[in-house]
Design a protein around this motif. Structure first.
Motif, PDB file in Angstrom:
ATOM      1  N   PHE A 262       0.876  -1.097  -0.025  1.00  0.00           N
ATOM      2  CA  PHE A 262       0.189   0.262  -0.534  1.00  0.00           C
ATOM      3  C   PHE A 262       0.742   1.103   0.085  1.00  0.00           C
ATOM      4  O   PHE A 262       1.977   1.252   0.035  1.00  0.00           O
ATOM      5  CB  PHE A 262      -0.762  -0.204   1.128  1.00  0.00           C
ATOM      6  N   ASP A 263       0.308   2.417  -1.050  1.00  0.00           N
ATOM      7  CA  ASP A 263       0.841   3.876  -0.834  1.00  0.00           C
ATOM      8  C   ASP A 263       2.151   3.525  -1.406  1.00  0.00           C
ATOM      9  O   ASP A 263       2.799   2.515  -1.665  1.00  0.00           O
ATOM     10  CB  ASP A 263       1.839   4.057   0.596  1.00  0.00           C
ATOM     11  N   LEU A 264       2.284   4.739  -2.144  1.00  0.00           N
ATOM     12  CA  LEU A 264       3.837   4.948  -2.186  1.00  0.00           C
ATOM     13  C   LEU A 264       4.832   6.363  -2.503  1.00  0.00           C
ATOM     14  O   LEU A 264       4.323   7.005  -1.572  1.00  0.00           O
ATOM     15  CB  LEU A 264       3.131   5.940  -3.654  1.00  0.00           C
ATOM     16  N   ASN A 265       5.692   5.806  -2.985  1.00  0.00           N
ATOM     17  CA  ASN A 265       7.061   7.804  -2.889  1.00  0.00           C
ATOM     18  C   ASN A 265       6.997   7.326  -4.288  1.00  0.00           C
ATOM     19  O   ASN A 265       7.534   6.491  -4.758  1.00  0.00           O
ATOM     20  CB  ASN A 265       7.396   7.424  -1.472  1.00  0.00           C
ATOM     21  N   LYS A 266       8.769   7.970  -3.832  1.00  0.00           N
ATOM     22  CA  LYS A 266       8.710   8.566  -5.508  1.00  0.00           C
ATOM     23  C   LYS A 266       9.784   7.450  -5.709  1.00  0.00           C
ATOM     24  O   LYS A 266      10.424   7.019  -7.114  1.00  0.00           O
ATOM     25  CB  LYS A 266      10.057   9.256  -5.840  1.00  0.00           C
ATOM     26  N   ASP A 267      10.582   6.328  -4.560  1.00  0.00           N
ATOM     27  CA  ASP A 267      11.526   5.468  -4.741  1.00  0.00           C
ATOM     28  C   ASP A 267      10.866   4.246  -5.149  1.00  0.00           C
ATOM     29  O   ASP A 267      10.848   3.166  -5.933  1.00  0.00           O
ATOM     30  CB  ASP A 267      11.738   5.514  -3.048  1.00  0.00           C
ATOM     31  N   LEU A 268       9.598   4.013  -4.549  1.00  0.00           N
ATOM     32  CA  LEU A 268       8.611   2.961  -4.740  1.00  0.00           C
ATOM     33  C   LEU A 268       8.365   3.058  -6.326  1.00  0.00           C
ATOM     34  O   LEU A 268       8.337   1.384  -6.813  1.00  0.00           O
ATOM     35  CB  LEU A 268       7.648   2.545  -4.434  1.00  0.00           C
ATOM     36  N   THR A 269       7.786   3.924  -6.803  1.00  0.00           N
ATOM     37  CA  THR A 269       7.254   3.744  -8.490  1.00  0.00           C
ATOM     38  C   THR A 269       8.621   3.349  -8.811  1.00  0.00           C
ATOM     39  O   THR A 269       8.315   2.616 -10.018  1.00  0.00           O
ATOM     40  CB  THR A 269       7.041   5.774  -8.757  1.00  0.00           C
ATOM     41  N   GLY A 270       9.182   4.293  -8.366  1.00  0.00           N
ATOM     42  CA  GLY A 270      11.104   3.082  -9.586  1.00  0.00           C
ATOM     43  C   GLY A 270      11.139   2.087  -9.100  1.00  0.00           C
ATOM     44  O   GLY A 270      11.520   1.156 -10.186  1.00  0.00           O
ATOM     45  N   ALA A 271      10.960   1.076  -7.802  1.00  0.00           N
ATOM     46  CA  ALA A 271      10.684  -0.211  -7.746  1.00  0.00           C
ATOM     47  C   ALA A 271       9.811  -0.552  -8.304  1.00  0.00           C
ATOM     48  O   ALA A 271      10.690  -1.475  -9.123  1.00  0.00           O
ATOM     49  CB  ALA A 271      10.784  -0.717  -6.669  1.00  0.00           C
TER      50      ALA A 271
END
Length: 337
Positions: A262-271
């Protein structure tokens, strides 16, 4: 986008500009000031000419949890547009969070936006705010309790529905055994997420509690669980930093499990783009912060109630995966998704 749940009854937004912020005494409290100006710099000029308001945003943010940076950016943007002094304070301890709300009451703010991760601990102080004539709205956590506590409005997602949506997604990808990682015991929203997964997922779901304030411990606990049980094919985390840590745990354990969150941040979108994380459920935290603050301006200046004061305003859930992550990544890079 698979199984996208659209948000509804969203308050209209107009142009954004700079805001000045005010600091309240309390744990982890801080304010906007120049930071608020910079966060609104990309928006077109213009600010409400209504009398200056002071709004307190009080959350249960834990140190280092980037999710709340996104909530705060949305709140700062609304404050800039609405000629509001935004006071931000946070503490993951429910008793301390209640004290921060009391600080806001003592400061005689014009409105309070608060998260209700542990509603029982906030009930009394929210009642004091309402009795003092201060309008209070909820965001992010507390969908089942906001009306009981006398709040005007609520902005967020139904965590049970979001959990069920993720469970169904696990069914679609053929998962058989998942571990759902709860990083804060007693947080009703996190519990509802995992309960929702268990309800809809046809495979086996286990709950794993970790100490979310100690990331090395989170990593070692997940790693140990994966080494213990080689049948786990999915690790479900409830926040972006924990998902990124779970990726490391999978590698350390020599596991073939996939990570969903659940939930996003910029590093997670890259992952997600790299394939390290399979998918994420987005509840649009920027929108939660923006709408909560904007709703208090609308209430004071035009008597408006989003959702009619009866229904919550839903900001999620929606899935982000490889099919649509490129569209979201540019916004995540700016810290707004």
């Amino acid at each position: 986008m698979d199984r996208t749940f659209r948000s509804r009854r969203l308050a209209p937004a107009v142009a954004l500009a700079a805001a000045v912020a005010l600091t309240l005494a309390g744990c982890s409290s801080s304010s906007g000031g120049k930071k608020a100006e910079e966060s609104a710099a990309d928006a077109s000029a213009g600010r409400a000419d209504t009398p200056r308001m002071t709004v307190a945003l009080v959350t249960h943010q834990a140190p280092g949890d980037t999710f709340w940076d996104i909530v705060r950016k949305g709140a700062e943007a609304a404050a800039a547009k609405d000629n509001i002094k935004l006071v931000y304070s946070a503490d993951p301890n429910a008793g301390n969070q209640a004290n921060l709300v009391q600080n806001a009451i003592d400061q005689k703010v014009d409105g309070i936006a608060v998260t209700l991760a542990k509603p029982d601990a906030l009930k009394a102080v929210v009642g004091k705010a309402v009795a003092a004539g201060i309008p209070v709205v909820g965001l992010n956590s507390g969908l089942a309790d906001w009306k009981k506590l006398g709040l005007l409005e609520f902005f967020g997602q139904d965590e049970s529905v979001a959990g069920e949506a993720l469970g169904n997604r696990l069914n679609d990808v053929g998962a058989k055994k998942a571990v759902c990682v709860i990083h804060e015991q007693g947080n009703v929203g996190l519990t509802q997420r995992c309960d929702g997964v268990k309800k809809s997922f046809k495979g086996t779901t286990e709950i794993l509690y970790v100490n979310g304030t100690d990331m090395p411990s989170v990593k070692s606990t997940i790693t140990a669980k994966l080494k213990q049980d080689g049948g786990i094919d999915h690790v479900v985390t409830l926040g972006a930093p924990f998902a990124l840590t779970a990726v490391q745990s999978v590698q350390d354990a020599g596991s073939k499990a996939k990570v969903a969150t659940f939930d996003l941040n910029k590093d997670l979108t890259g992952a997600i783009q790299k394939g390290d994380i399979e998918f994420a459920v987005d509840q649009q935290p920027y929108l939660q912060g923006y709408l909560a603050v904007d709703s208090l301006w609308l209430y004071k200046n035009n008597g408006n109630y989003s959702g009619g004061g009866v229904q919550p305003v839903l900001t999620g859930p929606a899935f982000v995966d490889k099919s649509n992550v490129d569209k979201v990544a540019s916004f995540a890079a700016k810290g707004t998704r």
